[in-house]
Design an enzyme around this catalytic site. Structure first.
Site, mmCIF file in Angstrom:
data_model
loop_
_atom_site.group_PDB
_atom_site.id
_atom_site.type_symbol
_atom_site.label_atom_id
_atom_site.label_comp_id
_atom_site.label_asym_id
_atom_site.label_seq_id
_atom_site.Cartn_x
_atom_site.Cartn_y
_atom_site.Cartn_z
ATOM 1 N N LYS A 1 -4.570 -5.186 15.512
ATOM 2 C CA LYS A 1 -4.718 -4.050 14.601
ATOM 3 C C LYS A 1 -6.039 -3.025 15.276
ATOM 4 O O LYS A 1 -6.110 -1.707 15.301
ATOM 5 C CB LYS A 1 -5.233 -4.403 13.365
ATOM 6 C CG LYS A 1 -4.035 -4.879 12.479
ATOM 7 C CD LYS A 1 -3.079 -4.003 12.044
ATOM 8 C CE LYS A 1 -3.798 -2.897 10.993
ATOM 9 N NZ LYS A 1 -2.798 -2.021 10.574
ATOM 10 N N THR B 1 2.185 -7.434 9.403
ATOM 11 C CA THR B 1 1.042 -8.170 8.520
ATOM 12 C C THR B 1 1.024 -9.729 8.426
ATOM 13 O O THR B 1 0.115 -10.057 7.663
ATOM 14 C CB THR B 1 1.048 -7.356 6.943
ATOM 15 O OG1 THR B 1 2.193 -7.638 6.530
ATOM 16 C CG2 THR B 1 0.569 -6.095 6.974
ATOM 17 N N LEU C 1 0.722 -1.371 0.018
ATOM 18 C CA LEU C 1 -0.229 -0.154 -0.092
ATOM 19 C C LEU C 1 0.851 1.293 -0.169
ATOM 20 O O LEU C 1 0.583 2.158 -0.570
ATOM 21 C CB LEU C 1 -0.921 0.047 1.194
ATOM 22 C CG LEU C 1 -1.746 1.258 1.599
ATOM 23 C CD1 LEU C 1 -2.663 1.488 0.238
ATOM 24 C CD2 LEU C 1 -2.523 1.195 2.734
ATOM 25 N N TYR D 1 -3.346 -10.916 15.198
ATOM 26 C CA TYR D 1 -3.362 -9.954 13.988
ATOM 27 C C TYR D 1 -4.354 -8.973 14.212
ATOM 28 O O TYR D 1 -4.284 -7.808 14.494
ATOM 29 C CB TYR D 1 -3.106 -10.467 12.734
ATOM 30 C CG TYR D 1 -3.200 -9.392 11.692
ATOM 31 C CD1 TYR D 1 -2.412 -8.308 11.491
ATOM 32 C CD2 TYR D 1 -4.339 -9.307 11.138
ATOM 33 C CE1 TYR D 1 -2.287 -7.463 10.524
ATOM 34 C CE2 TYR D 1 -4.458 -8.374 9.753
ATOM 35 C CZ TYR D 1 -3.408 -7.435 9.652
ATOM 36 O OH TYR D 1 -3.851 -6.528 8.821
ATOM 37 N N ALA E 1 2.909 -1.882 8.973
ATOM 38 C CA ALA E 1 2.242 -2.789 10.067
ATOM 39 C C ALA E 1 2.850 -4.015 10.106
ATOM 40 O O ALA E 1 3.786 -4.426 9.309
ATOM 41 C CB ALA E 1 0.514 -3.036 9.419
HETATM 42 N N1 LIG Z 1 -2.326 -7.075 2.987
HETATM 43 C C1 LIG Z 1 -3.686 -6.997 3.341
HETATM 44 O O1 LIG Z 1 -4.325 -7.889 2.731
HETATM 45 C C2 LIG Z 1 -4.113 -6.448 4.330
HETATM 46 C C3 LIG Z 1 -5.611 -6.580 4.785
HETATM 47 C C4 LIG Z 1 -6.381 -5.738 5.591
HETATM 48 C C5 LIG Z 1 -5.650 -4.654 6.237
HETATM 49 N N2 LIG Z 1 -4.314 -4.362 5.679
HETATM 50 C C6 LIG Z 1 -3.560 -3.213 6.273
HETATM 51 O O2 LIG Z 1 -3.206 -2.207 5.282
HETATM 52 C C7 LIG Z 1 -2.039 -1.751 5.539
HETATM 53 C C8 LIG Z 1 -0.917 -1.851 4.669
HETATM 54 O O3 LIG Z 1 -0.739 -3.297 4.360
HETATM 55 P P1 LIG Z 1 0.380 -3.833 3.309
HETATM 56 O O4 LIG Z 1 -0.229 -5.483 2.894
HETATM 57 O O5 LIG Z 1 0.535 -2.696 2.235
HETATM 58 O O6 LIG Z 1 1.574 -3.966 4.257
HETATM 59 P P2 LIG Z 1 3.111 -4.618 3.702
HETATM 60 O O7 LIG Z 1 2.921 -5.059 2.153
HETATM 61 O O8 LIG Z 1 3.396 -6.013 4.373
HETATM 62 O O9 LIG Z 1 3.989 -3.849 4.191
HETATM 63 C C9 LIG Z 1 4.176 -3.418 5.464
HETATM 64 C C10 LIG Z 1 5.321 -2.401 5.605
HETATM 65 O O10 LIG Z 1 5.512 -2.279 7.063
HETATM 66 C C11 LIG Z 1 6.993 -2.178 7.209
HETATM 67 N N3 LIG Z 1 7.524 -2.582 8.402
HETATM 68 C C12 LIG Z 1 7.092 -3.956 8.794
HETATM 69 N N4 LIG Z 1 7.912 -4.051 9.948
HETATM 70 C C13 LIG Z 1 8.636 -3.111 10.154
HETATM 71 C C14 LIG Z 1 9.449 -2.651 11.223
HETATM 72 N N5 LIG Z 1 9.682 -3.301 12.366
HETATM 73 N N6 LIG Z 1 9.840 -1.352 11.177
HETATM 74 C C15 LIG Z 1 9.641 -0.345 10.171
HETATM 75 N N7 LIG Z 1 8.994 -0.952 9.230
HETATM 76 C C16 LIG Z 1 8.422 -2.052 9.207
HETATM 77 C C17 LIG Z 1 7.556 -3.091 5.979
HETATM 78 O O11 LIG Z 1 8.666 -2.751 5.694
HETATM 79 P P3 LIG Z 1 9.686 -3.954 5.113
HETATM 80 O O12 LIG Z 1 9.366 -4.053 3.892
HETATM 81 O O13 LIG Z 1 11.260 -3.300 5.276
HETATM 82 O O14 LIG Z 1 9.725 -5.066 6.247
HETATM 83 C C18 LIG Z 1 6.717 -2.501 4.757
HETATM 84 O O15 LIG Z 1 7.160 -1.217 4.276
HETATM 85 C C19 LIG Z 1 -1.746 -2.196 6.868
HETATM 86 O O16 LIG Z 1 -2.103 -1.371 8.058
HETATM 87 C C20 LIG Z 1 -2.265 -3.573 7.203
HETATM 88 O O17 LIG Z 1 -2.649 -3.947 8.336
HETATM 89 C C21 LIG Z 1 -3.674 -5.124 4.839
#
Ligand SMILES: NC(=O)c1ccc[n+]([C@@H]2O[C@H](COP(=O)([O-])OP(=O)(O)OC[C@H]3O[C@@H](n4cnc5c(N)ncnc54)[C@H](OP(=O)(O)O)[C@@H]3O)[C@@H](O)[C@H]2O)c1
Length: 293
Positions: A137, A70, A20, A133, A68
């Site tokens: 959240k 995730t 995202l 999880y 997050a």
């Molecule tokens: N994916 C889904 O299907 C889904 C569904 C419902 C809600 N959401 C919500 O939507 C939002 C975006 O999700 P997404 O799927 O885009 O997430 P994502 O692709 O997993 O990206 C997570 C981000 O958080 C960073 N991160 C993780 N651990 C970290 C740490 N300890 N320190 C600093 N950065 C860290 C990651 O960096 P690195 O790359 O360096 O690890 C990455 O940039 C989140 O709030 C998630 O809960 C997602």
């Protein structure tokens, strides 16, 4: 579009590597915002004073938090790590937003619900997460709201797919290239959502002055099996996609059997109806993944 005199500045936390986060950076850039994309190398977001200093250095109008924890199943064994990013970080950001005066946009999840409802969930429906999880959240939503950060916006989304990071659709298509058939769960129903659409709608809601909690997903609903089957079909692959019950695909974390989100509040606020997930999936498969139409 904003011109140079009115250009707004955004920091996107998770903007370099997050699925995202990258979509937000693209959409904001196209809309003429000055954008700072943050990665792990820039600041330790778990240290509140460092985060405060980092954000003050960029003086943003809006901070989008796309960071997050995730890993839904791993979270069952890593509760503290999930809590650090999903609960404590939004709370820190809320406090810093109040002090520095930027607007905070934070993302949450359909896993806040237990899935016992049979109609799309609205923002005021009772929450009851079934897994670590989801609870972490939801705790993050509550912790952020408790800071009373002015204008803070919490967007609950679901079932994300899009360019820039491994996701369910991409995984299915990679498997489907090498296999004759795939078994995919058919008794979990949700709202598949394309990250570039989510980013665009987020900006629309910010521009419309949205605050508090909103649901934000593409229109329509699907089971994981239906989503997989549609993706395989669009990609022109011959792999058969077979429906199985969750009991035949055990996962550590419990997931809601139904978590479709209603976007009526978003539409009422912005006048925009999110496009259907099937349409968005076509764009992802043909444009982003380069399948031949
Ligand atoms: N994916 C889904 O299907 C889904 C569904 C419902 C809600 N959401 C919500 O939507 C939002 C975006 O999700 P997404 O799927 O885009 O997430 P994502 O692709 O997993 O990206 C997570 C981000 O958080 C960073 N991160 C993780 N651990 C970290 C740490 N300890 N320190 C600093 N950065 C860290 C990651 O960096 P690195 O790359 O360096 O690890 C990455 O940039 C989140 O709030 C998630 O809960 C997602």
């Amino acid at each position: 579009m904003t011109d140079a005199n009115t250009a707004k500045r955004a920091v996107v936390l998770g903007g370099v590597t997050g699925m995202l986060g990258q979509a937000l950076v693209n959409v904001l850039n196209k809309a003429g915002w000055e954008v700072v994309a943050q990665s792990r190398d820039d600041v330790d977001v778990t240290t509140c004073s460092a985060l405060d200093e980092y954000l003050a250095g960029h003086a943003p109008d809006v901070v989008f938090n796309a960071i997050a924890y995730t890993a839904v199943d791993l979270a069952e064994d890593e509760k503290d790590k999930a809590c650090e990013l999903n609960k404590k970080l939004p709370a820190s950001l809320g406090r810093i937003s109040k002090k520095q005066g930027f607007k905070l946009v934070h993302y949450s999840t359909d896993f806040a619900f237990d899935g016992r409802k049979q109609m799309p969930y609205v923002e005021t429906d009772e929450t009851n997460p079934l897994c670590v999880y989801g609870k972490s959240k939801l705790d993050g939503e509550k912790a952020l709201l408790a800071t009373e950060a002015p204008g803070a916006l919490i967007l609950r989304t679901a079932w994300l797919f899009g360019p820039g990071r491994k996701n369910f659709v991409q995984t299915i298509l990679n498997l489907a290239k090498d296999r004759d058939s795939l078994n995919v769960v058919h008794d979990q129903i949700g709202s598949p959502t394309y990250t570039p659409d989510l980013a665009r709608y987020s900006l629309e809601l910010v521009d419309a002055g949205g605050e508090g909690i909103y649901h934000m997903v593409n229109s329509g609903q699907a089971s994981w099996c239906e989503l997989a089957a549609e993706a395989v079909h669009l990609a022109g692959l011959s792999c058969a996609v077979r429906a199985i019950p969750s009991s035949e695909y055990p996962q550590k974390a419990h997931r809601p059997p139904y978590s479709v989100l209603s976007t009526e509040a978003f539409t009422n606020k912005t006048g925009t109806t999110p496009r259907a997930w099937v349409q968005a999936l076509r764009e992802y498969v043909f444009k982003d993944l380069g399948a031949v139409e």
